[in-house]
Design a protein around this motif. Structure first.
Motif, PDB file in Angstrom:
ATOM      1  N   GLN A   6      21.023 -31.319-102.565  1.00 41.33           N
ATOM      2  CA  GLN A   6      21.407 -30.302-103.534  1.00 41.33           C
ATOM      3  C   GLN A   6      20.803 -28.963-103.120  1.00 41.33           C
ATOM      4  O   GLN A   6      19.703 -28.911-102.566  1.00 41.33           O
ATOM      5  CB  GLN A   6      20.927 -30.672-104.938  1.00 41.33           C
ATOM      6  N   GLY A   7      21.513 -27.887-103.407  1.00 45.28           N
ATOM      7  CA  GLY A   7      21.001 -26.555-103.130  1.00 45.28           C
ATOM      8  C   GLY A   7      21.304 -26.082-101.720  1.00 45.28           C
ATOM      9  O   GLY A   7      22.083 -26.685-100.981  1.00 45.28           O
ATOM     10  N   VAL A   8      20.672 -24.991-101.352  1.00 43.57           N
ATOM     11  CA  VAL A   8      20.933 -24.316-100.078  1.00 43.57           C
ATOM     12  C   VAL A   8      19.907 -24.734 -99.038  1.00 43.57           C
ATOM     13  O   VAL A   8      18.695 -24.660 -99.271  1.00 43.57           O
ATOM     14  CB  VAL A   8      20.912 -22.784-100.263  1.00 43.57           C
ATOM     15  N   PHE A   9      20.406 -25.171 -97.885  1.00 42.38           N
ATOM     16  CA  PHE A   9      19.583 -25.515 -96.724  1.00 42.38           C
ATOM     17  C   PHE A   9      19.976 -24.538 -95.604  1.00 42.38           C
ATOM     18  O   PHE A   9      20.948 -24.782 -94.886  1.00 42.38           O
ATOM     19  CB  PHE A   9      19.846 -26.943 -96.255  1.00 42.38           C
ATOM     20  N   PRO A  10      19.269 -23.421 -95.441  1.00 39.76           N
ATOM     21  CA  PRO A  10      19.634 -22.519 -94.348  1.00 39.76           C
ATOM     22  C   PRO A  10      19.518 -23.202 -92.986  1.00 39.76           C
ATOM     23  O   PRO A  10      18.563 -23.947 -92.731  1.00 39.76           O
ATOM     24  CB  PRO A  10      18.610 -21.384 -94.477  1.00 39.76           C
ATOM     25  N   ALA A  11      20.501 -22.957 -92.134  1.00 37.05           N
ATOM     26  CA  ALA A  11      20.382 -23.306 -90.726  1.00 37.05           C
ATOM     27  C   ALA A  11      19.569 -22.179 -90.090  1.00 37.05           C
ATOM     28  O   ALA A  11      20.094 -21.107 -89.777  1.00 37.05           O
ATOM     29  CB  ALA A  11      21.755 -23.431 -90.084  1.00 37.05           C
ATOM     30  N   VAL A  12      18.284 -22.402 -89.945  1.00 34.12           N
ATOM     31  CA  VAL A  12      17.320 -21.328 -89.689  1.00 34.12           C
ATOM     32  C   VAL A  12      17.474 -20.772 -88.272  1.00 34.12           C
ATOM     33  O   VAL A  12      17.572 -21.528 -87.294  1.00 34.12           O
ATOM     34  CB  VAL A  12      15.885 -21.854 -89.897  1.00 34.12           C
ATOM     35  N   TRP A 205      24.635 -27.094 -99.473  1.00 36.48           N
ATOM     36  CA  TRP A 205      25.264 -26.156 -98.550  1.00 36.48           C
ATOM     37  C   TRP A 205      24.314 -25.852 -97.406  1.00 36.48           C
ATOM     38  O   TRP A 205      23.199 -25.374 -97.625  1.00 36.48           O
ATOM     39  CB  TRP A 205      25.597 -24.885 -99.337  1.00 36.48           C
ATOM     40  N   VAL A 206      24.718 -26.166 -96.185  1.00 36.12           N
ATOM     41  CA  VAL A 206      23.999 -25.722 -94.991  1.00 36.12           C
ATOM     42  C   VAL A 206      24.616 -24.404 -94.576  1.00 36.12           C
ATOM     43  O   VAL A 206      25.770 -24.349 -94.148  1.00 36.12           O
ATOM     44  CB  VAL A 206      24.085 -26.764 -93.862  1.00 36.12           C
ATOM     45  N   SER A 207      23.857 -23.334 -94.713  1.00 38.13           N
ATOM     46  CA  SER A 207      24.393 -21.976 -94.566  1.00 38.13           C
ATOM     47  C   SER A 207      23.723 -21.231 -93.431  1.00 38.13           C
ATOM     48  O   SER A 207      22.499 -21.280 -93.267  1.00 38.13           O
ATOM     49  CB  SER A 207      24.176 -21.205 -95.880  1.00 38.13           C
ATOM     50  N   GLY A 208      24.529 -20.503 -92.666  1.00 39.93           N
ATOM     51  CA  GLY A 208      23.982 -19.631 -91.637  1.00 39.93           C
ATOM     52  C   GLY A 208      23.545 -18.295 -92.187  1.00 39.93           C
ATOM     53  O   GLY A 208      22.414 -17.843 -91.976  1.00 39.93           O
ATOM     54  N   MET A 209      24.428 -17.639 -92.953  1.00 41.79           N
ATOM     55  CA  MET A 209      24.121 -16.293 -93.414  1.00 41.79           C
ATOM     56  C   MET A 209      23.089 -16.276 -94.540  1.00 41.79           C
ATOM     57  O   MET A 209      22.581 -15.215 -94.899  1.00 41.79           O
ATOM     58  CB  MET A 209      25.397 -15.576 -93.836  1.00 41.79           C
ATOM     59  N   ALA A 210      22.727 -17.458 -95.078  1.00 37.54           N
ATOM     60  CA  ALA A 210      21.624 -17.502 -96.037  1.00 37.54           C
ATOM     61  C   ALA A 210      20.317 -17.054 -95.409  1.00 37.54           C
ATOM     62  O   ALA A 210      19.367 -16.706 -96.122  1.00 37.54           O
ATOM     63  CB  ALA A 210      21.467 -18.907 -96.616  1.00 37.54           C
ATOM     64  N   ASN A 211      20.219 -17.031 -94.080  1.00 37.00           N
ATOM     65  CA  ASN A 211      19.046 -16.432 -93.440  1.00 37.00           C
ATOM     66  C   ASN A 211      18.886 -14.979 -93.862  1.00 37.00           C
ATOM     67  O   ASN A 211      17.770 -14.508 -94.076  1.00 37.00           O
ATOM     68  CB  ASN A 211      19.195 -16.491 -91.920  1.00 37.00           C
ATOM     69  N   ALA A 212      19.988 -14.260 -93.957  1.00 35.15           N
ATOM     70  CA  ALA A 212      19.941 -12.835 -94.296  1.00 35.15           C
ATOM     71  C   ALA A 212      19.892 -12.608 -95.795  1.00 35.15           C
ATOM     72  O   ALA A 212      19.218 -11.684 -96.267  1.00 35.15           O
ATOM     73  CB  ALA A 212      21.159 -12.125 -93.694  1.00 35.15           C
ATOM     74  N   VAL A 213      20.624 -13.427 -96.567  1.00 34.54           N
ATOM     75  CA  VAL A 213      20.709 -13.227 -98.025  1.00 34.54           C
ATOM     76  C   VAL A 213      20.386 -14.541 -98.745  1.00 34.54           C
ATOM     77  O   VAL A 213      21.235 -15.135 -99.401  1.00 34.54           O
ATOM     78  CB  VAL A 213      22.098 -12.692 -98.438  1.00 34.54           C
ATOM     79  N   PRO A 214      19.148 -15.010 -98.645  1.00 39.77           N
ATOM     80  CA  PRO A 214      18.830 -16.319 -99.214  1.00 39.77           C
ATOM     81  C   PRO A 214      18.893 -16.371-100.734  1.00 39.77           C
ATOM     82  O   PRO A 214      19.471 -17.312-101.302  1.00 39.77           O
ATOM     83  CB  PRO A 214      17.411 -16.597 -98.701  1.00 39.77           C
ATOM     84  N   ARG A 215      18.297 -15.413-101.427  1.00 40.57           N
ATOM     85  CA  ARG A 215      18.294 -15.451-102.886  1.00 40.57           C
ATOM     86  C   ARG A 215      19.710 -15.400-103.432  1.00 40.57           C
ATOM     87  O   ARG A 215      20.073 -16.147-104.348  1.00 40.57           O
ATOM     88  CB  ARG A 215      17.467 -14.281-103.444  1.00 40.57           C
ATOM     89  N   GLU A 216      20.520 -14.538-102.888  1.00 42.01           N
ATOM     90  CA  GLU A 216      21.891 -14.389-103.356  1.00 42.01           C
ATOM     91  C   GLU A 216      22.708 -15.651-103.086  1.00 42.01           C
ATOM     92  O   GLU A 216      23.549 -16.051-103.903  1.00 42.01           O
ATOM     93  CB  GLU A 216      22.535 -13.177-102.683  1.00 42.01           C
ATOM     94  N   SER A 217      22.440 -16.305-101.958  1.00 43.90           N
ATOM     95  CA  SER A 217      23.144 -17.548-101.636  1.00 43.90           C
ATOM     96  C   SER A 217      22.724 -18.674-102.583  1.00 43.90           C
ATOM     97  O   SER A 217      23.559 -19.461-103.042  1.00 43.90           O
ATOM     98  CB  SER A 217      22.876 -17.935-100.180  1.00 43.90           C
ATOM     99  N   VAL A 218      21.434 -18.751-102.870  1.00 44.93           N
ATOM    100  CA  VAL A 218      20.947 -19.735-103.842  1.00 44.93           C
ATOM    101  C   VAL A 218      21.599 -19.503-105.202  1.00 44.93           C
ATOM    102  O   VAL A 218      22.070 -20.436-105.860  1.00 44.93           O
ATOM    103  CB  VAL A 218      19.410 -19.675-103.943  1.00 44.93           C
TER     104      VAL A 218
END
Length: 302
Positions: A6-12, A205-218
């Protein structure tokens, strides 16, 4: 640590010094920033983490840095991206010995395996360690499609528990959930399909751009998962031009440039990748700046 899908897992992204060596301090700082902004897990060395460009020693060091930094606050997963079954199985064993919480396993790189070969590959990796496995289905990128029929065979391995769906076909999400229910966690793997995936029942969600905008992606995934689609769409419309950059061949360069503009981290990439330049770079800068302006209008601090 048990992984709750559950939740956002950034592909760091793997932070690098100008000479392309690992920047341990920047890797640590980046992980702290992601955790502070509410991510539910971190995936080290996926495609975005430049796995295939790292040496075996560098891969081990990235995992040691991540585990030492995170200290059990969220699950730490590692990508497994190797060209042979033997090396993939060996990496799975080594990752388990280091203390990693789970694996995201690419199909064998450079070879487009048929269904029987694909099943044999994944079974060998699954049997090499007890770690839970997130299958990586990206037929556009790797030419191997983990169809529901192939997945059914793979689920004979108890450690295969989740699938990162990146076929760009949202009907696949419903087919997988309908067929496998709680046996398989379906994970969004495409940044610009996350609200659509959440509407169909995806909660991770495994997200790439969550590296740049993590709070907004969460926030975005939380809104969509809660069914608040009016607010989710408003935020998604601001973020989607940025998320589109996660779906192109130079996604690593776009994501690292976005991180650089927002957080000041270096945008160095491992060759054969080169940093963006010219009109391509200016377009990405313009998208990032417009995204920041849109987020400010929504009340985010930029």
């Amino acid at each position: 640590m048990t992984i709750r899908w559950q939740g956002v897992f950034p592909a760091v992204t793997t932070k690098l010094k100008p000479d392309c060596s690992l920047d341990a301090g920047a890797i640590r700082a980046g992980l702290e920033r992601l955790i502070a902004r509410g991510v539910n897990g971190v995936l080290m060395m996926g495609m975005v983490g430049e796995n295939a460009q790292l040496s075996p020693q560098e891969k081990q060091e990235v995992l040691r840095i991540a585990l030492d930094t995170v200290k059990g606050r969220v699950p730490v997963l590692s990508g497994v991206a190797e060209t042979s079954t033997e090396r993939a199985a060996a990496f799975a064993r080594d990752a388990h010995a280091l203390g990693v919480d789970g694996l995201m396993v690419f199909p064998g790189l450079t070879y487009k395996s048929d269904d029987d070969e694909t099943v044999a590959f994944y079974r060998a990796v699954a049997q090499a360690s007890p770690l839970p496995i997130l299958l990586y289905n990206n037929p556009r990128g790797y030419g191997v499609d983990l169809t529901p029929d192939v997945v059914a065979r793979l689920l004979e391995e108890p450690s295969i528990v989740a699938l990162k769906e990146e076929s760009y076909d949202t009907t696949r999400v419903t087919d997988l959930i309908t067929r496998f229910g709680d046996r398989l966690a379906v994970v969004c793997g495409v940044d610009d399909l996350v609200v659509e995936s959440a509407a169909l029942g995806v909660r991770c969600w495994v997200s790439g751009m969550a590296n740049a905008v993590p709070r907004e992606s969460v926030d975005l995934l939380a809104l969509a998962a809660a069914g608040d689609f009016d607010k989710a769409r408003e935020l998604y419309r601001v973020l989607t031009p940025l998320y589109h950059l996660d779906t192109v061949a130079k996604l690593v360069q776009h994501i690292k440039l976005a991180e650089h503009l927002i957080d000041g981290t270096a945008e160095t990439v491992k060759p054969p990748r080169l940093p963006l330049s010219g009109a391509e770079r200016e377009r990405t800068i313009a998208i990032v700046r417009e995204t920041q302006a849109g987020l400010r209008r929504l009340g985010y601090d930029y």
